[in-house]
Enzyme design. Structure first.
Site, PDB file in Angstrom:
ATOM      1  N   GLY A   1      64.965   1.980  39.906  1.00 18.25           N
ATOM      2  CA  GLY A   1      63.926   0.903  40.471  1.00 18.25           C
ATOM      3  C   GLY A   1      62.494   0.877  40.182  1.00 18.25           C
ATOM      4  O   GLY A   1      62.233   2.047  39.446  1.00 18.25           O
TER       5      GLY A   1
ATOM      6  N   ASP B   1      39.247  44.927  40.453  1.00 14.37           N
ATOM      7  CA  ASP B   1      40.416  44.502  41.113  1.00 14.37           C
ATOM      8  C   ASP B   1      40.491  44.717  42.533  1.00 14.37           C
ATOM      9  O   ASP B   1      40.006  45.959  42.907  1.00 14.37           O
ATOM     10  CB  ASP B   1      41.629  45.317  40.583  1.00 14.37           C
ATOM     11  CG  ASP B   1      43.010  44.740  41.078  1.00 14.37           C
ATOM     12  OD1 ASP B   1      43.237  43.524  40.778  1.00 14.37           O
ATOM     13  OD2 ASP B   1      43.825  45.331  42.164  1.00 14.37           O
TER      14      ASP B   1
HETATM   15  C1  LIG Z   1      39.847  39.768  50.466  1.00 17.73           C
HETATM   16  C2  LIG Z   1      39.145  38.693  49.520  1.00 17.73           C
HETATM   17  C3  LIG Z   1      39.703  38.516  48.587  1.00 17.73           C
HETATM   18  N1  LIG Z   1      39.290  37.383  47.581  1.00 17.73           N
HETATM   19  C4  LIG Z   1      39.542  37.242  46.265  1.00 17.73           C
HETATM   20  O1  LIG Z   1      40.731  37.985  46.121  1.00 17.73           O
HETATM   21  C5  LIG Z   1      40.884  38.246  44.523  1.00 17.73           C
HETATM   22  C6  LIG Z   1      41.526  39.497  44.288  1.00 17.73           C
HETATM   23  O2  LIG Z   1      42.406  39.416  43.385  1.00 17.73           O
HETATM   24  P1  LIG Z   1      42.190  40.143  41.978  1.00 17.73           P
HETATM   25  O3  LIG Z   1      43.618  40.314  41.084  1.00 17.73           O
HETATM   26  O4  LIG Z   1      41.281  41.407  42.002  1.00 17.73           O
HETATM   27  O5  LIG Z   1      41.287  39.132  40.948  1.00 17.73           O
HETATM   28  P2  LIG Z   1      41.701  37.812  40.354  1.00 17.73           P
HETATM   29  O6  LIG Z   1      41.047  36.515  41.360  1.00 17.73           O
HETATM   30  O7  LIG Z   1      43.001  37.481  40.144  1.00 17.73           O
HETATM   31  O8  LIG Z   1      40.839  37.673  39.239  1.00 17.73           O
HETATM   32  P3  LIG Z   1      40.985  38.730  37.784  1.00 17.73           P
HETATM   33  O9  LIG Z   1      39.831  39.480  38.006  1.00 17.73           O
HETATM   34  O10 LIG Z   1      40.834  37.869  36.725  1.00 17.73           O
HETATM   35  O11 LIG Z   1      41.881  39.442  37.874  1.00 17.73           O
HETATM   36  C7  LIG Z   1      39.528  38.066  43.949  1.00 17.73           C
HETATM   37  O12 LIG Z   1      39.242  36.820  43.283  1.00 17.73           O
HETATM   38  C8  LIG Z   1      38.608  38.021  45.290  1.00 17.73           C
HETATM   39  O13 LIG Z   1      37.400  37.517  44.913  1.00 17.73           O
HETATM   40  C9  LIG Z   1      38.203  36.685  48.083  1.00 17.73           C
HETATM   41  O14 LIG Z   1      37.704  35.588  47.415  1.00 17.73           O
HETATM   42  N2  LIG Z   1      37.660  36.810  49.365  1.00 17.73           N
HETATM   43  C10 LIG Z   1      38.258  37.774  50.303  1.00 17.73           C
HETATM   44  O15 LIG Z   1      37.644  38.097  51.578  1.00 17.73           O
END
Ligand SMILES: Cc1cn([C@@H]2O[C@H](COP(=O)(O)OP(=O)(O)OP(=O)(O)O)[C@@H](O)[C@H]2O)c(=O)[nH]c1=O
Length: 618
Positions: free
Chosen positions: A507, A87
């Site tokens: 229409g 996360d």
């Molecule tokens: C700061 C930053 C974040 N991210 C993305 O932000 C999501 C965080 O959300 P998460 O809740 O940790 O993950 P998720 O995308 O919801 O996926 P999941 O693990 O299924 O919860 C992830 O995607 C990361 O890559 C980037 O791609 N680039 C960046 O510079």
């Protein structure tokens, strides 16, 4: 070159509990072989109850991984070896920023970060699983990594431009350092992959700690540990209820990993040492892919038989009762119901089968978010396309279809070239449930506050209009559609939603004069339409200078690097091999030729892409 501990994991069933394409890419690049099972854990832990932001990220990562471990175990009756959850959060002045909920939220986040330093934390949980006495046993290791990122001082216009690129929406803090978002960043202190979503270096160090030191190369056979070698393919094969013994055997081996952080028991990695060299990683994901069509067909069949309706009305029911009520064989009913259990669509209880929440929400033939008609449509229309794909790809078939279809042969080779199944689907209303599910994302994809009246051409059977009205209280929305569509819009009126802003005008948008508006919306009207230019030109003729055109289409996304939308588009193009490949660049060119400028794109979901263009002054 491969990090030794990654090589050592090659024969393990490793699951990444994340939908993030960035995490998938980072771990793939490192050579790790894994399956992806996105977590369904809702990220709603109370932030204030954690002593530090990093503790919150770590706990969320852990809950994501545990949810997946338990779901897989319930479904497969076997434990994966390792489930990885992560996360990523952005923390500025003590405030935790996650993914923005809409464009405005993204903009507010970027404003907060503007010109300042913030921290990005990724919490990681590595869950080692085993099955003991028929129950899932887990052992969790966790850590976090922090990286400091500084944004330059940026103008409001640039921030809005960035928001309009669509990039912020699925990213913590509303930016992606790996892509366009890099232009916002002045300085990074620490691991940049941690910002992108996964601290690979820390992960490898942690895994090395958990799985013992690197093995010397060419370790002689005689030095093999005495513990039994894991036969991965056997232990991962489908296990009948009586097969718990193999779980135990594998889990015992799994327990040998020892999860004590850096402790002596963490050193041993009994078994399977040489198997690393002999056996490729077990291709579980590939085998699931090979079987995927059976799962789809089972789902379609259950929908066609209205199994979910029956269980909603009368469940829980035993297979024998389902069989008699649906007039199918008892044996067949039992097997179909068991497949639905394995697919997570039904629960099997002492009193019989009943719908899971997912099936209750989406697979009943009625209901606001029903995808039942979509499943039936796929079975009736898309399935034959898929079955005949090899023939459709042959050069002869393509040639037959590049000319107007005439005669029985051409008709058979190219059924109705003018409309793709997706387009017909959209019109037929089979996607009404999907349209309802995506309407909010479409309505909020762009800031539409400069428009006062919108005309939704074709109307999507009334799915989008109430959401537009809700999201933009100053906007009057006209749904312009064939008279038959009126009842759908009318039925939304009685749901008590904000509908005083919405009116219906009957229409035909292909023939009749379009109602006046300063924003025209064409939702799912272009794909598969050979005369898409003519339709856009009609709209351009009605659109006043400064007015807008909002296009909503399936699979415009041309960036194949984005796993899910990229796959969706590739599959779409594959199933319509004779259709023109109209992606974003085609629409952009067409719009610019018709006098639209400032063409912006938002990839709102994995399903739909939204384009907003502004009519330039003549
Ligand atoms: C700061 C930053 C974040 N991210 C993305 O932000 C999501 C965080 O959300 P998460 O809740 O940790 O993950 P998720 O995308 O919801 O996926 P999941 O693990 O299924 O919860 C992830 O995607 C990361 O890559 C980037 O791609 N680039 C960046 O510079």
């Amino acid at each position: 070159m491969m990090y030794p501990v990654i090589r050592r994991l090659l024969h393990k069933r490793v699951v990444l509990a994340s939908a993030s394409p960035r995490r998938q890419e980072i771990l793939s690049n490192a050579g790790l072989k894994f399956e992806v099972v996105p977590s369904q854990f809702k990220e709603t832990l109370t932030k204030a109850s954690f002593p530090t932001p990093s503790a919150y990220a770590v706990e969320t990562a852990k809950q994501k991984a545990l949810e997946v471990a338990h779901r897989i175990y319930q479904k497969d009756l076997r434990a994966p070896d390792i489930v990885i959850g992560a996360d990523t959060i952005v923390v500025i002045e003590g405030l935790i920023l996650e993914k923005p909920v809409d464009r405005q939220d993204a903009y507010s986040m970027l404003c907060r970060l503007n010109g300042k330093e913030h921290s990005v934390f990724t919490g990681v949980a590595i869950v080692h699983c085993s099955s003991q006495d028929g129950r899932l046993h887990v052992d969790v290791s966790e850590f976090h990594e922090e990286t400091a990122v500084t944004f330059s001082q940026l103008s409001d216009e640039l921030l809005w431009d960035y928001v309009d690129s669509g990039e912020p929406m699925d990213k913590a803090g509303g930016y992606g350092i790996q892509a366009l978002g890099s232009v916002l960043v002045e300085q990074v202190r620490g691991d940049v992959l941690n910002v992108v979503g996964f601290p690979l270096n820390h992960f490898c160090r942690k895994m090395a700690e958990l799985h013992g030191p690197p093995r010397p190369a060419h370790r002689p056979q005689a030095q093999r540990d005495s513990a039994p070698t894991t036969d991965t393919s056997e232990s991962l094969s489908d296990v009948a209820p009586g097969g718990a013994g193999s779980h135990r055997a594998r889990s015992d081996e799994g327990r040998g990993h020892g999860r004590a952080q850096g402790g002596a028991q963490g050193r041993g990695h009994p078994g399977s040492r040489d198997a690393d060299c002999d056996l490729p990683p077990f291709p579980t994901g590939l085998l699931e892919l090979i079987d995927g069509f059976k799962a789809s067909k089972a789902l379609f069949t259950a929908c066609k038989l209205k199994v979910f309706d029956l269980l909603d009305d009368e469940g829980p029911l035993r297979a024998v009762d389902v069989a008699s009520k649906l007039d199918i064989s008892e044996c067949g009913a039992g097997r179909l119901l068991d497949v639905c259990v394995a697919l997570g669509l039904l629960d099997k209880t002492d009193r019989g089968y009943r719908n899971t929440e997912l099936a209750g929400l989406h697979l009943l033939s009625r209901g606001e978010h029903s995808l039942h008609s979509l499943a039936l449509h796929c079975d009736d229309h898309a399935w034959p396309h898929v079955a005949g794909l090899d023939r459709a790809l042959r050069p002869g078939a393509a040639a037959a279809c590049s000319q107007p279809a005439s005669g029985a042969e051409a008709g058979a080779a190219c059924p109705d070239c003018s409309q793709s199944p997706d387009t017909k689907l959209w019109f037929s209303g089979a996607t009404h449930g999907l349209a309802r599910l995506t309407a909010r994302q479409v309505a909020t994809a762009f800031d539409l506050s400069r428009f006062s009246s919108a005309c939704d051409l074709g109307g999507c059977l009334g799915a989008l209009a109430p959401e537009l009205a809700r999201a933009h209280p100053g906007l009057r929305v006209t749904v312009f559609d064939l008279p038959e569509a009126a009842e759908h819009v009318a039925c939304l009126r009685s749901t008590g939603r904000r509908t005083e802003q919405v009116r219906f005008v009957p229409g035909d948008f292909l023939k009749d004069r379009l109602p006046e508006a300063d924003l025209y919306i064409a939702c799912g009207l272009l794909r598969g339409r050979p005369d898409d230019g003519a339709l856009l030109s009609r709209i351009a003729g009605s659109c006043p200078p400064g007015g807008g055109l909002l296009l909503v289409e399936l699979a415009l996304h041309e960036d194949a690097r984005e796993a899910r939308p990229g796959l969706r588009r590739a599959l779409h193009c594959l199933l319509h091999p004779r259709g023109p490949e109209r992606g974003l660049s085609h629409h952009r060119r067409l719009l610019e030729r018709l006098g639209f400028a400032d063409v912006r794109v938002a990839h709102t979901s994995d399903v739909l892409d939204v384009v907003l263009a502004t009519r330039a002054a003549p």
